[in-house]
Design an enzyme around this catalytic site. Structure first.
Site, short mmCIF file in Angstrom:
data_model
loop_
_atom_site.label_atom_id
_atom_site.label_comp_id
_atom_site.label_asym_id
_atom_site.label_seq_id
_atom_site.Cartn_x
_atom_site.Cartn_y
_atom_site.Cartn_z
N ASN A 133 10.05 4.25 2.34
CA ASN A 133 9.90 3.93 3.76
C ASN A 133 11.16 3.23 4.24
O ASN A 133 11.96 2.75 3.44
CB ASN A 133 8.74 2.94 3.94
N HIS A 189 6.31 4.80 12.24
CA HIS A 189 6.30 4.67 10.78
C HIS A 189 7.30 5.69 10.22
O HIS A 189 7.01 6.87 10.13
CB HIS A 189 4.87 4.97 10.32
N ARG A 235 0.83 -1.21 0.00
CA ARG A 235 0.00 0.00 0.00
C ARG A 235 0.87 1.26 0.00
O ARG A 235 0.96 1.97 -1.00
CB ARG A 235 -0.95 -0.03 1.21
N ASP A 236 1.53 1.56 1.10
CA ASP A 236 2.29 2.82 1.18
C ASP A 236 3.41 2.82 0.15
O ASP A 236 3.73 3.86 -0.45
CB ASP A 236 2.87 2.97 2.60
N CYS A 276 5.11 9.07 -0.48
CA CYS A 276 3.72 9.52 -0.40
C CYS A 276 3.49 10.55 -1.50
O CYS A 276 4.19 11.55 -1.56
CB CYS A 276 3.40 10.12 0.95
N HIS A 328 10.05 7.10 7.34
CA HIS A 328 10.59 7.11 5.97
C HIS A 328 12.08 7.45 6.10
O HIS A 328 12.48 8.20 6.99
CB HIS A 328 9.84 8.13 5.11
N1 COA Z 1 -14.10 4.58 -3.32
C1 COA Z 1 -14.73 4.75 -4.50
N2 COA Z 1 -15.43 5.85 -4.82
C2 COA Z 1 -15.49 6.83 -3.89
C3 COA Z 1 -14.83 6.70 -2.66
C4 COA Z 1 -14.12 5.52 -2.39
N3 COA Z 1 -13.49 5.33 -1.25
N4 COA Z 1 -15.07 7.82 -1.96
C5 COA Z 1 -15.82 8.62 -2.69
N5 COA Z 1 -16.09 8.03 -3.87
C6 COA Z 1 -16.88 8.56 -4.95
C7 COA Z 1 -18.19 9.14 -4.45
O1 COA Z 1 -19.17 8.11 -4.40
C8 COA Z 1 -18.50 10.20 -5.47
O2 COA Z 1 -19.02 9.58 -6.62
P1 COA Z 1 -20.16 10.30 -7.50
O3 COA Z 1 -19.52 11.58 -7.98
O4 COA Z 1 -20.42 9.30 -8.57
O5 COA Z 1 -21.28 10.53 -6.55
C9 COA Z 1 -17.12 10.75 -5.82
O6 COA Z 1 -16.21 9.70 -5.50
C10 COA Z 1 -16.76 12.00 -5.07
O7 COA Z 1 -16.95 11.82 -3.67
P2 COA Z 1 -16.46 12.84 -2.55
O8 COA Z 1 -16.95 12.34 -1.23
O9 COA Z 1 -16.82 14.24 -2.99
O10 COA Z 1 -14.92 12.63 -2.54
P3 COA Z 1 -13.72 13.59 -3.03
O11 COA Z 1 -13.75 13.69 -4.52
O12 COA Z 1 -13.68 14.83 -2.21
O13 COA Z 1 -12.48 12.66 -2.61
C11 COA Z 1 -11.37 11.19 -1.06
C12 COA Z 1 -12.17 12.47 -1.26
C13 COA Z 1 -10.72 11.23 0.29
C14 COA Z 1 -12.34 10.02 -1.13
C15 COA Z 1 -10.34 11.06 -2.18
O14 COA Z 1 -9.64 12.26 -2.33
C16 COA Z 1 -9.33 9.97 -1.93
O15 COA Z 1 -9.64 8.80 -1.93
N6 COA Z 1 -8.06 10.34 -1.78
C17 COA Z 1 -6.97 9.42 -1.58
C18 COA Z 1 -6.11 9.87 -0.45
C19 COA Z 1 -4.98 8.90 -0.24
O16 COA Z 1 -5.08 7.71 -0.42
N7 COA Z 1 -3.84 9.44 0.13
C20 COA Z 1 -2.67 8.65 0.33
C21 COA Z 1 -2.62 8.10 1.71
S1 COA Z 1 -1.46 9.04 2.66
ZN ZN Z 2 4.40 6.37 4.91
#
Ligand code: COA
Ligand code: ZN
Length: 317
Positions: free
Chosen positions: A260, A218, A26-27, A251, A220
């Site tokens: 990491n 955790h 994942r990370d 990240c 890096h």
């Molecule tokens: N899986 C699949 N689809 C998802 C979802 C998920 N976990 N979360 C939201 N959606 C969908 C919603 O259903 C919506 O769909 P629609 O437009 O068809 O209704 C759309 O995505 C937008 O939803 P919203 O709640 O407005 O989310 P957003 O666009 O603001 O995104 C996050 C927010 C957090 C869900 C998104 O930015 C994300 O997953 N980011 C990843 C962050 C990450 O992994 N960072 C690294 C770790 S450090």
């Molecule tokens: Zn990390």
């Protein structure tokens, strides 16, 4: 008078078992430029379990286009032959993610926020405060379903947007996560800036307020201090550390974050200090080899590189 020695405490005091949480799939993979085929990820995760790793963060049920490298989370879990006794977890950003994880029969989840507001805004488009409110029902529902929940706090030792971070900031967020009902909090040095001195200051402040036995560290290795930081953690009684096979990762929301701490380097050091992890180091190298073939760069783990050039020497521990 000899100066007070600290290192012997590492080998003398506390439990001798250390739990290594493998977060490479994942990370690690979320920050690789290349797209690794699903079948290779599955082979990698199976090889990690075969090496004896008991906790593996296998993927992420986030918005697929936010992290395209992990858009195949469902397929990974569907194709994986799960080994009994191994806990496979996934990151989830919200209830949509939780329900996807449940449908994929994921045992444990992780939710994630940070010590700094700007990082949270960049990462999940909401304030730090809002993120805690947002995760409350996710943690509750996961606990009701018998899942273990880990909470990640990123940017604990420094933030790519806000710079310096005080111990108080990360401790306060970790406290809030425990109040929400998470079983463990992973304290993240997302951009790899912490020195052993920072870790000492942080843990001294934290031990008064947080259950250290429920913390994971955790690190890096961006500036080469990750293993030294682990030694400090051990001395404070921390017994859970995150790492990625081969030193994969970083990240995507933390510019300049490099890999990491490598699982191999961590294991070599822990085993050399007499800690038991239940993990076969040579088999972790084999797992790293599975993923290495798909990457566009050499894996940074020092142990891995040494094992590759000197495979006839008595390297494993
Ligand atoms: N899986 C699949 N689809 C998802 C979802 C998920 N976990 N979360 C939201 N959606 C969908 C919603 O259903 C919506 O769909 P629609 O437009 O068809 O209704 C759309 O995505 C937008 O939803 P919203 O709640 O407005 O989310 P957003 O666009 O603001 O995104 C996050 C927010 C957090 C869900 C998104 O930015 C994300 O997953 N980011 C990843 C962050 C990450 O992994 N960072 C690294 C770790 S450090
Ligand atoms: Zn990390």
């Amino acid at each position: 008078m000899s100066p007070q020695r600290t290192i012997p405490q590492i080998t003398a005091g506390g439990a001798k078992q250390v739990s290594v949480v493998e977060v490479g799939p994942r990370d690690g993979l979320q920050n690789e430029r290349v797209r690794v085929p699903t079948a290779t990820k599955v082979k990698f995760i199976e090889a990690l379990a075969h090496a004896g790793l008991k906790r593996i963060e296998a993927s992420s049920f986030v918005l697929p286009h936010a992290i395209p490298q992990l858009a195949d989370a469902e397929a990974v879990f569907a194709q994986l032959h799960r080994q009994p006794g191994v806990r496979y977890s996934a990151l989830v950003p919200n209830r949509v993610g939780l329900h996807r994880a449940e449908a994929a029969n994921v045992q444990d989840i992780a939710v994630f926020t940070a010590a700094t507001d700007t990082f949270v805004r960049h990462n999940i488009h909401m304030t730090l405060e809002a993120s805690l409110a947002h995760f409350a029902p996710v943690v509750q529902e996961a606990n009701e379903r018998g899942m273990n929940v880990r909470g990640y706090v990123s940017t604990v030792f420094g933030c790519p947007y806000e710079g310096a971070v005080t111990p108080e900031q990360g401790i306060a967020v970790a406290e809030r996560l425990f109040e929400l009902g998470v079983q463990e909090v992973s304290i993240g040095d997302t951009i790899g800036v912490a020195t052993p001195g920072d870790v000492i200051r942080w843990l001294r402040a934290a031990e008064k307020r947080l259950p250290l036995d429920k913390l994971a560290l955790h690190f890096h290795d961006t500036r080469g201090t990750a293993l030294a930081n682990v030694l400090i953690g051990l001395e404070f009684g921390i017994r859970t550390f995150d790492a990625t096979a081969g030193g994969l990762g970083g990240c995507p929301f933390a510019p300049g974050a490099s890999g990491n701490l490598a699982t191999e380097d961590l294991l070599y050091t822990l085993h050399g200090l007499g800690y038991e992890t239940g993990v076969d180091l040579a088999k972790v190298v084999e797992a790293s080899q599975v993923i290495a073939a798909s990457l566009d760069h050499m894996l940074p783990s020092r142990y891995y590189q040494a094992a590759r050039v000197a495979s006839c020497l008595p390297l494993p521990r």
